[in-house]
Design an enzyme around this catalytic site. Structure first.
Site, mmCIF file in Angstrom:
data_model
loop_
_atom_site.group_PDB
_atom_site.id
_atom_site.type_symbol
_atom_site.label_atom_id
_atom_site.label_comp_id
_atom_site.label_asym_id
_atom_site.label_seq_id
_atom_site.Cartn_x
_atom_site.Cartn_y
_atom_site.Cartn_z
ATOM 1 C CB SER A 38 -6.215 -4.435 1.684
ATOM 2 O OG SER A 38 -7.086 -3.352 1.884
ATOM 3 C CG ASP A 189 -6.623 -2.467 -1.613
ATOM 4 O OD1 ASP A 189 -6.276 -3.657 -1.753
ATOM 5 O OD2 ASP A 189 -7.304 -2.068 -0.668
#
Length: 322
Positions: A38, A189
């Protein structure tokens, strides 16, 4: 001194990572391999391209991160509910906001260093963590892209970062088509499956240390308000980030993990003011200084069951002879 760095995801809290990284660089460490999930993937990719932590801080301090969440015509549809017309966008695009602005910004930053694809990273090895929720698998990019029939070296670094940063429901997922039937996989993610993959570069005989950079969870155990399906999924995702990988650090990982206080900043506080950004950065600096005060590579090796040459040794309980 060579070292590897693994950077946890944390959205806008990445300023804390930059602060901790700046101290490691002051100590003389130069990154050989980098990995990130991320927001950690953003910082890892820019370091791999040749940026230094202090340089990143100067560039990031005044950047308007609200540009990552642009208002579109979807958001202006006057419907009932807290999300209004954004619910329509969520239904059609599977995200409240597009991921293109983030990808374009990362791409521009990388282009200044002459980096576009993973093939352009000559001196450093970069691994970006993402999640394929269609196949239920963790992706380590670019190497796992070969499984989809795509050349790994041709993958744009900025696209891989966008994949890793696609917070479920918040940002649109990235779609990859693969196989003879052109099946579609939705990539989101990396924190869904591993927000802190500090194990990624582990070997039995480490020649240099791996440092993990992560955040202290300040929200674990706090009640979240859940009033609609979006808030429900949001609570599930944040629970994963707080508990998955972060429930508690194993003893063998404490010796290599710099834990940065989040100073009350949330994952998606993109409107963070300059004062709060500086607070995060300073928190990272102080955490790293505390960490390195008594740290040594010899202790690191001993903790991992190795002798000074990197060879694995057996640990035995003391036996008292008669």
């Amino acid at each position: 001194m060579q070292a590897d760095a693994v950077l946890e995801g944390g959205g806008i809290k990445a300023f804390g990572l930059v602060g901790a990284l700046s101290v490691a660089e002051e100590k003389g460490y130069r990154w050989k391999r980098l990995a990130g999930t991320s927001a950690g993937s953003i910082i890892a990719s820019l370091l791999a391209a040749g940026y230094r932590a202090e340089e990143l801080y100067r560039m990031l301090t005044d950047h308007p991160f609200t540009s990552f969440t642009p208002t579109s015509w979807y958001h202006r549809i006057p419907l009932l509910g807290p999300y209004g017309g954004a619910s329509i966008r969520l239904w059609m695009k599977k995200g409240l906001y597009p991921g293109e602005p983030l990808e374009e910004w990362v791409g521009e930053m990388l282009a200044k260093k002459g980096v576009y694809t993973f093939a352009d990273l000559k001196e450093k090895e970069l691994s970006i963590i993402a999640s394929d929720i269609s196949r239920g698998s963790l992706l380590v990019l670019p190497r796992d892209l070969e499984e989809y029939g795509h050349p790994a070296d041709e993958l744009l670094v900025a696209t891989a970062v966008r994949m890793s940063c696609s917070i479920p429901l918040f940002f649109d997922p990235v779609k990859i088509q693969h196989g003879p039937s052109r099946k579609t996989s939705y990539i989101v993610d990396g924190g869904v499956l591993s927000n802190f993959p500090v194990w990624l570069f582990d070997t039995e005989q480490p020649r240099w240390p791996t440092f993990g950079f992560r955040f202290l969870s300040e929200t674990a155990g706090n009640a979240r308000t859940i009033g609609n399906p979006i808030s429900l999924v949001s609570a599930m995702f944040h629970t994963m980030l707080d508990a998955h990988d972060n429930r508690h650090i194993k003893e063998q990982d404490k010796i290599r993990t710099i834990q940065v206080p989040a100073v009350g900043v949330k994952l998606t506080d993109f409107d963070l003011d300059r004062t709060k950004r500086e607070s995060l950065y300073r928190a990272g600096v102080e955490a790293a200084r505390d960490f390195f005060r008594d740290w040594s590579f010899r202790q690191y090796l001993a903790n991992r069951g190795c002798d000074g040459s990197g060879s694995v040794v057996l640990r035995m309980n003391n036996v008292r002879s008669g």
